[in-house]
Design an enzyme around this catalytic site. Structure first.
Site, short mmCIF file in Angstrom:
data_model
loop_
_atom_site.label_atom_id
_atom_site.label_comp_id
_atom_site.label_asym_id
_atom_site.label_seq_id
_atom_site.Cartn_x
_atom_site.Cartn_y
_atom_site.Cartn_z
N GLY A 15 0.84 -1.21 0.00
CA GLY A 15 0.00 0.00 0.00
C GLY A 15 0.87 1.25 0.00
O GLY A 15 1.87 1.31 0.72
N ARG A 76 0.97 -5.14 -5.22
CA ARG A 76 1.12 -6.31 -4.34
C ARG A 76 1.27 -7.48 -5.31
O ARG A 76 0.33 -7.80 -6.03
CB ARG A 76 -0.11 -6.50 -3.46
CG ARG A 76 -0.43 -5.27 -2.59
CD ARG A 76 -1.55 -5.59 -1.63
NE ARG A 76 -2.19 -4.42 -1.06
CZ ARG A 76 -1.73 -3.75 0.01
NH1 ARG A 76 -0.63 -4.16 0.61
NH2 ARG A 76 -2.38 -2.71 0.47
N ASP A 107 5.51 -4.95 6.05
CA ASP A 107 5.94 -6.33 6.31
C ASP A 107 6.06 -7.20 5.06
O ASP A 107 7.02 -7.95 4.90
CB ASP A 107 4.91 -7.02 7.23
CG ASP A 107 5.31 -6.87 8.68
OD1 ASP A 107 6.46 -6.49 8.93
OD2 ASP A 107 4.45 -7.13 9.54
N THR A 135 4.22 2.63 5.85
CA THR A 135 2.83 2.21 5.81
C THR A 135 2.03 3.10 6.74
O THR A 135 2.51 3.42 7.84
CB THR A 135 2.62 0.73 6.22
OG1 THR A 135 1.24 0.52 6.57
CG2 THR A 135 3.47 0.31 7.41
N ASP A 137 -0.29 2.29 8.45
CA ASP A 137 -0.78 1.52 9.61
C ASP A 137 0.12 1.63 10.84
O ASP A 137 -0.31 1.30 11.94
CB ASP A 137 -0.91 0.03 9.22
CG ASP A 137 -1.84 -0.19 8.04
OD1 ASP A 137 -2.68 0.69 7.77
OD2 ASP A 137 -1.74 -1.25 7.39
N ASP A 139 2.42 -0.31 11.76
CA ASP A 139 2.38 -1.63 12.41
C ASP A 139 3.65 -2.45 12.20
O ASP A 139 3.60 -3.69 12.19
CB ASP A 139 1.16 -2.41 11.89
CG ASP A 139 1.23 -2.67 10.39
OD1 ASP A 139 2.09 -2.06 9.71
OD2 ASP A 139 0.44 -3.48 9.89
N ARG A 181 -5.61 -1.90 8.89
CA ARG A 181 -5.61 -3.36 8.72
C ARG A 181 -5.90 -4.04 10.05
O ARG A 181 -6.99 -3.86 10.57
CB ARG A 181 -4.28 -3.83 8.12
CG ARG A 181 -4.40 -5.18 7.39
CD ARG A 181 -3.10 -5.63 6.83
NE ARG A 181 -2.69 -4.86 5.67
CZ ARG A 181 -3.08 -5.11 4.43
NH1 ARG A 181 -3.88 -6.12 4.18
NH2 ARG A 181 -2.67 -4.38 3.43
O1 F6P Z 1 -1.61 -1.32 4.73
C1 F6P Z 1 -2.18 -0.11 4.33
C2 F6P Z 1 -3.65 -0.28 4.07
O2 F6P Z 1 -4.16 0.98 3.67
C3 F6P Z 1 -4.46 -0.84 5.22
O3 F6P Z 1 -4.76 0.12 6.20
C4 F6P Z 1 -5.68 -1.35 4.49
O4 F6P Z 1 -6.28 -2.40 5.20
C5 F6P Z 1 -5.10 -1.86 3.18
O5 F6P Z 1 -3.85 -1.19 3.01
C6 F6P Z 1 -5.95 -1.63 1.97
O6 F6P Z 1 -5.31 -2.23 0.89
P1 F6P Z 1 -5.69 -1.94 -0.63
O7 F6P Z 1 -5.17 -0.59 -0.99
O8 F6P Z 1 -5.00 -3.03 -1.37
O9 F6P Z 1 -7.18 -1.98 -0.71
#
Ligand code: F6P
Length: 333
Positions: A15, A76, A107, A135, A137, A139, A181
C-alpha cells in the site's frame, strides 16, 4: 563483488503511503552523493519480475518531496510469492547489475526482500537488501514510526472535524471507520486528536456497554448532543456493526463514514518527510557499509536498523500511554 557497491535499485511495494516519494528522493540523492548509480524499479516486486525500470539521477527526484503517492508506482505481487517469479526477478537484477535493493513498504515488502536475497544467495549472487518501513498503519514491530502514519492521521482528523460540524447540526452520532488493517494505531491517535466519545481498536475485545454505550450516555448527561465514535477497520463487525449496536441500545440517529483510501493520499506532513529522508539516507549508508538484510527503524528519536529476520518476528502493541489517556478522556475505567 568487491566491497564497494556501484549500482542499486529502489522500489516501493504494498500500500502506498505519503512520504514514500521523499524516501525515494533521499535514497537517490544519498546514493548519487556516494557515486552509486540508482535504478528505480516500477510497480514494486512485480517490476523486478517484468524488468520495469527507470534510471534515476538527482534531477529525476526533484520536486517530489511534497507529493503524495509514489512516483515509482506500487503493487502487491502474487507472482513474486513463488520461486519462478523470483527467478525472473533475479534475472533482472543480474541484467541491470544491481548490487543492492532498497525496498520501501511494510511487512510484505520486507518478506519479499528476504526471499529475493535468499534466492540470490542460492544463485551465488551477492545482492544486498535493506527495507524502509512505510505504511500508514504504523504496524512494523521494529520501528516506533512508519512513513505515512502522521499524514494519514492528519487527513483523517481533517475529515472528522468536518463530519463533526454536520453531526452537531443534526444531533447525531457519527461512527467513523479508519484504516489500519489489523492494527489500531491510526484509530487510537485519531480518536485522541479528535476528542472522540469512544475509540474501538482490534487489539482490545469490545465490551459495548462499557466501551461505547456508557461513554455516550455520560457524554449526553454532561450536555453533549452529538457523538463521535472512531472504529478501526480491524474491529469485528466494522463501523456498520458498531453503529447498529449504538442505535439499538441508545436510539440515537447514527451515520457511518468509512474514510478508506482518502487516508493514503495527500501531501506528506513534515514528520513524514523528515522520517523518510533520514530513513532513505540510512538505508544507503547500510548498503555501502556492506550490510544486508536490514530494516531501518526509528527508536525514540534515533534512527537505527534491525536484522530483517528479527524485524519480521517483532510485534508492536498500541502505545500504552496513549491508550490510557484515551480511556481516561473517554471516561472508560
Ligand atoms: O496497509 C495499508 C492499508 O491501507 C491498510 O490500512 C488497508 O487495510 C489496506 O492497506 C488496503 O489495501 P488496498 O489498498 O490493497 O485496498
Amino acid at each position: 563483488m568487491g566491497d564497494r557497491i556501484k549500482r542499486i535499485g529502489v522500489l516501493t511495494s504494498g500500500g502506498d503511503a505519503p512520504g514514500m516519494n521523499a524516501a525515494v528522493r533521499a535514497v537517490v540523492r544519498t546514493a548519487v552523493g556516494q557515486g552509486i548509480e540508482c535504478i528505480g524499479i516500477r510497480r514494486g516486486w512485480s517490476g523486478l519480475i517484468s524488468s520495469d525500470f527507470v534510471q534515476l539521477d538527482g534531477n529525476s527526484v526533484s520536486r517530489i518531496i511534497n507529493k503524495g503517492g509514489t512516483m515509482l508506482y506500487t503493487a502487491r505481487s502474487e507472482e513474486f510469492m513463488d520461486h519462478t517469479g523470483r527467478e525472473k526477478a533475479i534475472g533482472t537484477c543480474k541484467l541491470l547489475g544491481l548490487d543492492g535493493i532498497v525496498a520501501i513498504g511494510g511487512d510484505g515488502t520486507f518478506r519479499g526482500a528476504l526471499a529475493i536475497s535468499r534466492q540470490a544467495a542460492k544463485d551465488g549472487m551477492d545482492l544486498r537488501v535493506v527495507g524502509i518501513p512505510a505504511t500508514i498503519d504504523n504496524d512494523i514491530g521494529c520501528s516506533h514510526y512508519t512513513i505515512g502514519f502522521d499524514s494519514a492521521c492528519n487527513t483523517a482528523i481533517e475529515c472528522i472535524d468536518k463530519l463533526r460540524d454536520t453531526m452537531q447540526s443534526h444531533e447525531r452520532c457519527s461512527v467513523v471507520e479508519v484504516m489500519g488493517r489489523h492494527a489500531g494505531h491510526v484509530a487510537l491517535n485519531v480518536g485522541v486528536a479528535c476528542g472522540a466519545t469512544a475509540v474501538l481498536v482490534p487489539e482490545q475485545e469490545v465490551d459495548y456497554e462499557k466501551d461505547v454505550v456508557e461513554p455516550i450516555r455520560r457524554s449526553r448527561l454532561s450536555g453533549q448532543t452529538h457523538f463521535m465514535v472512531i472504529v478501526a477497520e480491524g474491529v469485528e463487525g466494522g463501523a456498520y456493526g458498531v453503529a447498529k449496536r449504538i442505535t439499538d441500545e441508545t436510539a440515537l440517529d447514527t451515520r457511518v463514514t468509512i474514510l478508506g483510501h482518502v487516508q493514503r493520499g495527500g501531501t506528506p506532513t513534515s514528520r513524514d518527510r523528515i522520517a523518510a529522508t533520514y530513513m532513505g539516507y540510512e538505508a544507503v549508508h547500510l548498503l555501502s557499509e556492506g550490510q544486508s538484510c536490514r530494516v531501518v527503524a526509528k527508536q525514540g528519536n534515533e534512527y537505527t536498523s534491525f536484522d530483517i529476520h528479527e524485524a519480521l518476528a517483532m510485534t508492536k502493541g498500541l502505545d500504552p500511554q496513549t491508550y490510557t489517556v484515551m480511556r481516561t478522556l473517554t471516561g472508560v475505567q
